[in-house]
Design a protein around this motif. Structure first.
Motif, short mmCIF file in Angstrom:
data_model
loop_
_atom_site.label_atom_id
_atom_site.label_comp_id
_atom_site.label_asym_id
_atom_site.label_seq_id
_atom_site.Cartn_x
_atom_site.Cartn_y
_atom_site.Cartn_z
N ALA A 53 -1.65 -2.61 -12.22
CA ALA A 53 -2.95 -3.27 -12.06
C ALA A 53 -4.00 -2.55 -12.89
N ARG A 54 -5.05 -3.29 -13.24
CA ARG A 54 -6.14 -2.74 -14.04
C ARG A 54 -7.46 -2.98 -13.32
N ALA A 55 -8.28 -1.93 -13.25
CA ALA A 55 -9.65 -2.07 -12.74
C ALA A 55 -10.52 -2.39 -13.95
N LEU A 56 -11.20 -3.52 -13.93
CA LEU A 56 -11.99 -3.98 -15.07
C LEU A 56 -13.47 -3.70 -14.89
N LEU A 57 -13.94 -3.78 -13.65
CA LEU A 57 -15.29 -3.37 -13.30
C LEU A 57 -15.18 -2.37 -12.17
N GLY A 58 -16.03 -1.35 -12.21
CA GLY A 58 -16.01 -0.33 -11.17
C GLY A 58 -17.36 -0.18 -10.50
N HIS A 59 -17.34 0.45 -9.35
CA HIS A 59 -18.57 0.73 -8.60
C HIS A 59 -19.18 2.01 -9.14
N PRO A 60 -20.49 2.05 -9.35
CA PRO A 60 -21.10 3.24 -9.94
C PRO A 60 -21.13 4.45 -9.00
N GLN A 61 -21.05 4.24 -7.67
CA GLN A 61 -21.06 5.37 -6.74
C GLN A 61 -19.76 5.57 -5.98
N LEU A 62 -19.16 4.49 -5.49
CA LEU A 62 -17.95 4.62 -4.67
C LEU A 62 -16.78 5.07 -5.53
N ARG A 63 -15.92 5.89 -4.95
CA ARG A 63 -14.75 6.42 -5.66
C ARG A 63 -13.48 6.18 -4.85
N VAL A 64 -12.40 5.99 -5.59
CA VAL A 64 -11.06 5.89 -5.02
C VAL A 64 -10.18 6.79 -5.87
N GLY A 65 -9.66 7.85 -5.28
CA GLY A 65 -8.82 8.78 -6.03
C GLY A 65 -9.55 9.42 -7.21
N GLY A 66 -10.84 9.66 -7.07
CA GLY A 66 -11.61 10.30 -8.14
C GLY A 66 -12.10 9.35 -9.22
N GLU A 67 -11.70 8.09 -9.18
CA GLU A 67 -12.10 7.09 -10.17
C GLU A 67 -13.10 6.13 -9.54
N PRO A 68 -13.88 5.41 -10.36
CA PRO A 68 -14.77 4.39 -9.78
C PRO A 68 -13.96 3.39 -8.96
N ALA A 69 -14.47 3.07 -7.78
CA ALA A 69 -13.80 2.08 -6.93
C ALA A 69 -13.74 0.74 -7.65
N PRO A 70 -12.61 0.07 -7.61
CA PRO A 70 -12.49 -1.23 -8.28
C PRO A 70 -13.42 -2.28 -7.65
N ILE A 71 -14.08 -3.02 -8.52
CA ILE A 71 -14.87 -4.18 -8.10
C ILE A 71 -14.19 -5.44 -8.61
N LEU A 72 -13.68 -5.38 -9.82
CA LEU A 72 -12.89 -6.47 -10.39
C LEU A 72 -11.58 -5.85 -10.84
N ALA A 73 -10.48 -6.34 -10.29
CA ALA A 73 -9.16 -5.81 -10.63
C ALA A 73 -8.21 -6.98 -10.83
N ALA A 74 -7.24 -6.78 -11.72
CA ALA A 74 -6.28 -7.85 -12.03
C ALA A 74 -4.89 -7.27 -12.23
N HIS A 75 -3.90 -8.09 -11.95
CA HIS A 75 -2.52 -7.73 -12.31
C HIS A 75 -1.62 -8.95 -12.19
N ASP A 76 -0.47 -8.80 -12.81
CA ASP A 76 0.55 -9.84 -12.75
C ASP A 76 1.50 -9.51 -11.61
N VAL A 77 1.89 -10.54 -10.89
CA VAL A 77 2.84 -10.39 -9.79
C VAL A 77 3.94 -11.40 -10.04
N GLY A 78 5.14 -10.90 -10.30
CA GLY A 78 6.22 -11.81 -10.65
C GLY A 78 5.82 -12.58 -11.89
N GLU A 79 5.83 -13.91 -11.80
CA GLU A 79 5.43 -14.76 -12.91
C GLU A 79 3.95 -15.15 -12.85
N GLY A 80 3.24 -14.73 -11.79
CA GLY A 80 1.87 -15.17 -11.58
C GLY A 80 0.83 -14.09 -11.80
N ARG A 81 -0.43 -14.46 -11.57
CA ARG A 81 -1.56 -13.56 -11.76
C ARG A 81 -2.42 -13.53 -10.51
N VAL A 82 -2.96 -12.33 -10.25
CA VAL A 82 -3.87 -12.15 -9.12
C VAL A 82 -5.09 -11.39 -9.61
#
Length: 190
Positions: free
Chosen positions: A121-150
């Motif tokens: 998965a890829r985080a495309l937009l992040g939160h300027p203050q919130l963190r997850v694992g030291g990185e900006p918290a995902p606000i917009l995230a995308a990935h492929d699942v099987g043959e589809g997209r989420v």
């Protein structure tokens, strides 16, 4: 059961599945995506953890894990482009222009808290203050699942990019382009 496969995209926007007795359908949405469908979850008090999706088949296809409820941060914020060249946020502009565009937009009115990114998965937009694992918290995230997209968009106030920004600057083009690009990306319409 019979018609789900005929849809190009399923969108849950601030949708509480519980009162509609839809829990039995959530595994079908997962299966639909794995077979090539597209699923978009947009935030709000009835989405992600706040909507009771943790532990469901839908959580299993989201690009992030879900933290425990309630999982909402109500503070206004302006998301930061983390991958300004990705088609969902590039808006047809250079990375520098993309960063400037997002800074110029009206702030979003809070966000759902999302957990760590799933593999691939890829985080495309992040939160300027919130963190997850030291990185900006995902606000917009995308990935492929099987043959589809989420895609997960962790706020239900993107309308502010259109209404508020247009009122202040007379320009709602970013709002329109963002959602046009998102829908086209999800259904693989280039």
């Amino acid at each position: 059961r019979e018609h789900l496969g005929s849809f190009d995209l399923v969108i849950f926007q601030n949708f509480d599945y519980g009162p509609y007795r839809m829990a039995i359908y959530l595994p079908r949405i997962r299966d639909y995506v794995e077979r090539g469908g597209a699923f978009l979850m947009i935030g709000g008090e009835k989405s992600f953890s706040a909507g009771g999706y943790a532990g469901t088949a839908v959580e299993n296809i989201l690009p992030t894990s879900l933290p425990p409820p309630p999982g909402i941060d109500a503070r206004p914020f302006s998301p930061v482009p983390l991958m300004p060249r990705h088609p969902l946020v590039a808006l047809g502009e250079s990375p520098e222009q993309v960063r400037r565009r997002f800074q110029e937009l009206a702030p979003l009115a809070g966000a759902n808290e999302l957990g760590a990114l799933r593999p691939g998965a890829r985080a495309l937009l992040g939160h300027p203050q919130l963190r997850v694992g030291g990185e900006p918290a995902p606000i917009l995230a995308a990935h492929d699942v099987g043959e589809g997209r989420v895609v997960a968009f962790a706020s239900d106030s993107s309308f502010r990019w259109g209404i508020t920004t247009a009122g202040e600057r007379g320009d709602l083009s970013v709002f329109e382009r963002f959602w046009d690009l998102t829908l086209r990306y999800m259904v693989r319409d280039k």
